[in-house]
Design a protein around this motif. Structure first.
Motif, PDB file in Angstrom:
ATOM      1  N   THR A  52       0.811  -1.217   0.000  1.00  0.00           N
ATOM      2  CA  THR A  52       0.000   0.000   0.000  1.00  0.00           C
ATOM      3  C   THR A  52       0.845   1.270   0.000  1.00  0.00           C
ATOM      4  O   THR A  52       1.901   1.320   0.617  1.00  0.00           O
ATOM      5  CB  THR A  52      -0.952   0.023   1.218  1.00  0.00           C
ATOM      6  N   CYS A  53       0.354   2.269  -0.700  1.00  0.00           N
ATOM      7  CA  CYS A  53       0.976   3.593  -0.649  1.00  0.00           C
ATOM      8  C   CYS A  53       0.164   4.513   0.255  1.00  0.00           C
ATOM      9  O   CYS A  53       0.476   5.689   0.384  1.00  0.00           O
ATOM     10  CB  CYS A  53       1.116   4.185  -2.044  1.00  0.00           C
ATOM     11  N   ILE A  54      -0.930   3.984   0.852  1.00  0.00           N
ATOM     12  CA  ILE A  54      -1.713   4.798   1.803  1.00  0.00           C
ATOM     13  C   ILE A  54      -1.684   4.132   3.170  1.00  0.00           C
ATOM     14  O   ILE A  54      -2.700   4.063   3.866  1.00  0.00           O
ATOM     15  CB  ILE A  54      -3.159   5.050   1.309  1.00  0.00           C
ATOM     16  N   ASN A  55      -0.513   3.654   3.544  1.00  0.00           N
ATOM     17  CA  ASN A  55      -0.355   3.076   4.882  1.00  0.00           C
ATOM     18  C   ASN A  55      -0.752   4.086   5.958  1.00  0.00           C
ATOM     19  O   ASN A  55      -1.243   3.719   7.019  1.00  0.00           O
ATOM     20  CB  ASN A  55       1.088   2.611   5.085  1.00  0.00           C
ATOM     21  N   TYR A  56      -0.556   5.382   5.652  1.00  0.00           N
ATOM     22  CA  TYR A  56      -0.879   6.422   6.630  1.00  0.00           C
ATOM     23  C   TYR A  56      -2.386   6.538   6.867  1.00  0.00           C
ATOM     24  O   TYR A  56      -2.820   7.125   7.847  1.00  0.00           O
ATOM     25  CB  TYR A  56      -0.304   7.784   6.184  1.00  0.00           C
ATOM     26  N   GLN A  57      -3.200   5.998   5.959  1.00  0.00           N
ATOM     27  CA  GLN A  57      -4.656   6.004   6.160  1.00  0.00           C
ATOM     28  C   GLN A  57      -5.173   4.652   6.618  1.00  0.00           C
ATOM     29  O   GLN A  57      -6.358   4.506   6.873  1.00  0.00           O
ATOM     30  CB  GLN A  57      -5.376   6.353   4.848  1.00  0.00           C
ATOM     31  N   ALA A  98      -3.316   6.572  -7.721  1.00  0.00           N
ATOM     32  CA  ALA A  98      -2.165   7.465  -7.479  1.00  0.00           C
ATOM     33  C   ALA A  98      -2.520   8.676  -6.632  1.00  0.00           C
ATOM     34  O   ALA A  98      -2.665   9.769  -7.166  1.00  0.00           O
ATOM     35  CB  ALA A  98      -1.527   7.914  -8.793  1.00  0.00           C
ATOM     36  N   PRO A  99      -2.618   8.528  -5.318  1.00  0.00           N
ATOM     37  CA  PRO A  99      -2.449   7.312  -4.520  1.00  0.00           C
ATOM     38  C   PRO A  99      -3.693   6.392  -4.569  1.00  0.00           C
ATOM     39  O   PRO A  99      -4.736   6.781  -5.064  1.00  0.00           O
ATOM     40  CB  PRO A  99      -2.256   7.848  -3.096  1.00  0.00           C
ATOM     41  N   GLN A 100      -3.503   5.187  -3.992  1.00  0.00           N
ATOM     42  CA  GLN A 100      -4.626   4.266  -3.825  1.00  0.00           C
ATOM     43  C   GLN A 100      -5.757   4.978  -3.078  1.00  0.00           C
ATOM     44  O   GLN A 100      -5.515   5.849  -2.236  1.00  0.00           O
ATOM     45  CB  GLN A 100      -4.179   3.043  -3.010  1.00  0.00           C
ATOM     46  N   LEU A 101      -6.989   4.576  -3.378  1.00  0.00           N
ATOM     47  CA  LEU A 101      -8.129   5.279  -2.809  1.00  0.00           C
ATOM     48  C   LEU A 101      -8.455   4.824  -1.383  1.00  0.00           C
ATOM     49  O   LEU A 101      -8.323   3.644  -1.053  1.00  0.00           O
ATOM     50  CB  LEU A 101      -9.369   5.083  -3.697  1.00  0.00           C
ATOM     51  N   SER A 102      -8.893   5.780  -0.598  1.00  0.00           N
ATOM     52  CA  SER A 102      -9.408   5.485   0.746  1.00  0.00           C
ATOM     53  C   SER A 102     -10.879   5.066   0.635  1.00  0.00           C
ATOM     54  O   SER A 102     -11.509   5.248  -0.424  1.00  0.00           O
ATOM     55  CB  SER A 102      -9.299   6.734   1.616  1.00  0.00           C
ATOM     56  N   ILE A 103     -11.436   4.586   1.736  1.00  0.00           N
ATOM     57  CA  ILE A 103     -12.861   4.229   1.720  1.00  0.00           C
ATOM     58  C   ILE A 103     -13.732   5.461   1.405  1.00  0.00           C
ATOM     59  O   ILE A 103     -14.619   5.375   0.549  1.00  0.00           O
ATOM     60  CB  ILE A 103     -13.263   3.563   3.051  1.00  0.00           C
ATOM     61  N   PRO A 104     -13.501   6.619   2.052  1.00  0.00           N
ATOM     62  CA  PRO A 104     -14.345   7.773   1.688  1.00  0.00           C
ATOM     63  C   PRO A 104     -14.245   8.154   0.207  1.00  0.00           C
ATOM     64  O   PRO A 104     -15.243   8.574  -0.386  1.00  0.00           O
ATOM     65  CB  PRO A 104     -13.802   8.901   2.585  1.00  0.00           C
ATOM     66  N   GLU A 105     -13.066   8.014  -0.379  1.00  0.00           N
ATOM     67  CA  GLU A 105     -12.959   8.331  -1.818  1.00  0.00           C
ATOM     68  C   GLU A 105     -13.800   7.370  -2.656  1.00  0.00           C
ATOM     69  O   GLU A 105     -14.443   7.783  -3.622  1.00  0.00           O
ATOM     70  CB  GLU A 105     -11.491   8.259  -2.261  1.00  0.00           C
TER      71      GLU A 105
END
Lengths: 415, 143
Positions: free
Chosen positions: A119-124, A300-307
């Motif tokens: 993942t590139c959204i480890n921060y989320q 780019a980045p991978q999408l979060s659930i809200p996105e």
């Protein structure tokens, strides 16, 4: 000036703690000395960039050698997005041999103790950063987010450097690990209202292009700014992608910038660079008005659930029109949640394709382009648009809402 | 700042920077653009593949590659080693201010690199010039 090592670090360098640690700390000392670091600092996690698509066989052999020598990660270590979605890649023309190589690589990394979240959204999702926490993160957008939005501390740690840090639990203390490096020296004043992730992505592209220097920290002043985490995520990713920016402030919104004076660590520079709507439009290419996008891609980045939820809301009960493909990339964690709540099948029923664990531009872009027979792409991510231009696509930016409209109506939305 | 044209290309024969790696000598390939191995290179062939790149279709292999600034992501650090082992890598990298990813890649590949010059090397070296890098002293010389 030589970098000072403590007894354990010296033992690592001397090879007394094994070849993997010698390999790792030797690189870190050389990089640190090049940048004038005086010591190594302990880090709490690593985000490692390891994908066969970019590291090639040379990199894979290096990982094999480390694994065979008994390398073990000392700190929580997460994999960044990899170059395939293991379940779906071959449908997009990626060879089974590349998928197998990627499998092999990830097995090795797991053996070394990796949290293989790809993942590139480890921060989320799997490892949110903490204020003032030292990190060794690889994905550049994630680094810019960690520094700017969370106030954590990381340099760009490329593939081999992030693995070195995961092995030693250390990084050289230079750059954004130091207070003095984190102050803004350029100020951008935004004169146009910003609405949605695409606008913030365009602003990141503009600021990144203007700064074009890893070591320069921009402060952004946006009147009445109230960006969401996904807005800041797209700003960070774009600023990093276009300008190698690793640290930024949004005055009044990010933790080291309650005021512009705080962001700059003293009186701000006299010159404020003004950004208007025309600048944002210049920050990314437009499709010609008569061009219908073959692809609508959210990545780019991978999408979060809200996105993803936003896209689902925009779709309503409509389906992707024939002749257009709509693709979303995310990580396995978000995919799992979509699956659990029934939203994944809802998306699939609407003709939306989901890819997990990768990002659209890292999954063999030339091969995927050929397989899909695609020439043009519409996306709300300037980072994606920019990289796909390099892969030969005509690429344009639109808001999330307009991207969805383009996909369902199969007609251009760009005037 | 004076351009090579206005001050005479031959008037400046060396630049002072900060270096890493072995001393090397070779032909320069000078780009007025930034560099990222993922964005700009066809890594199978080792040629610049980004449309609009000032060396589109050409290879930096075996040359001293001088560019403005590193761009974007982490790809370059693995890519340098991979290119080198396939004989497609530049002999050395030169830019005005490197970012960590480029240095990490050069260290891994044992490739010479110079940055932090007193003058912008892109302004003073031309493609085809023969140049010598002495990283230990930070010197870039046009021969």
């Amino acid at each position: 000036m030589a970098l000072a090592l403590d007894a354990e670090q010296q033992a690592m360098r001397d090879g007394r703690l094994g070849e993997p640690l010698r390999w790792a700390i030797e690189q870190q000392v050389r990089v640190g000395e090049f940048f004038g670091a005086q010591r190594l600092v302990a880090v709490d996690s690593a985000l490692i960039g390891a994908e066969v698509g970019i590291m090639g066989e040379a990199g894979l052999r290096q990982i094999e050698a480390l694994a065979q020598a008994g390398a073990r990660f000392r700190i929580p270590t997460i994999t960044a997005a990899c170059s395939v979605d293991f379940e779906r890649a071959t449908r997009y023309g990626v060879s089974q041999s590349q998928v197998d190589m990627e499998h092999h690589l990830h097995r090795l990394l797991r053996d070394m103790g990796c949290i293989d979240s790809a993942t590139c959204i480890n921060y989320q999702t799997v490892s949110p950063p903490r204020f003032r926490q030292h990190l060794a993160w690889g994905d550049t957008g994630a680094v810019a987010f960690a520094n700017g939005v969370a106030g954590a501390r990381s340099n760009y740690e490329g593939g081999p450097a992030s693995i070195a840090a995961a092995l030693t639990g250390l990084v050289p203390a230079y750059g954004f690990h130091l207070d003095a490096q984190r102050k803004a020296s350029r100020v951008f004043e935004v004169l146009t209202p910003l609405c949605g992730t695409a606008d913030w992505s365009a602003l990141g592209a503009w600021v990144g292009t203007q700064v074009a220097d890893y070591w320069t920290v921009p402060a952004v002043v946006v009147p009445q700014a109230n960006p969401g985490i996904d807005d800041l995520k797209h700003f960070a990713a774009a600023a990093a992608s276009f300008g190698s920016v690793a640290m930024f402030h949004v005055v009044g919104c990010t933790p080291e910038a309650p005021t512009l004076q705080d962001a700059c660590g003293g009186p701000p520079p006299a010159r404020r660079e003004q950004v208007d709507r025309a600048d944002l439009l210049r920050a990314f290419p437009l499709l010609s008005p008569d061009c219908k996008p073959d692809l609508v891609v959210f990545s780019a980045p991978q999408l979060s659930i809200p996105e993803v939820m936003r896209i689902i809301a925009c779709l309503g009960s409509r389906k992707v029109a024939p002749g257009t493909r709509m693709i979303i990339t995310t990580n396995a964690q978000v995919q799992g949640e979509l699956q659990r709540t029934g939203l994944l099948s809802q998306l699939e029923d609407a003709g939306v394709e989901l890819l997990a664990g990768t990002c659209f531009y890292v999954m063999a872009p030339a091969i995927v382009k050929r397989t899909l027979g695609a020439h043009s792409v519409l996306t709300p991510s300037t980072k994606l648009a920019n990289i796909l231009r390099g892969a030969g696509y005509e690429a344009a930016l639109a808001s999330v809402e307009d991207c969805v409209e383009a996909a369902v109506r199969a007609q251009e939305v760009i005037a | 700042m004076s351009t090579p044209e206005s001050m005479g290309h031959s008037s400046l024969r060396q630049l002072q920077g900060v270096g890493f790696g072995p001393s090397v000598e070779g032909e320069a390939i000078v780009s007025r653009q930034g560099f990222n191995a993922r964005y700009d290179l066809d890594r199978d062939q080792g040629v610049f593949s980004r449309p609009g790149h000032d060396h589109f279709g050409l290879s930096p292999a075996g040359k001293i590659y001088i560019f403005t600034t590193p761009k974007g992501g982490i790809a370059t650090s693995w890519a340098l080693l991979d290119l080198q082992q396939r004989g497609l890598a530049p002999l050395a990298l030169v830019c005005q201010r490197a970012n960590p990813v480029v240095i990490q890649g050069a260290v891994l590949a044992g490739m010479a690199l110079l940055d932090r010059f007193d003058q912008d090397p892109v302004q003073f070296v031309r493609t085809g010039d023969r140049v010598r890098l002495t990283p230990a002293t930070g010197l870039l010389q046009i021969l």
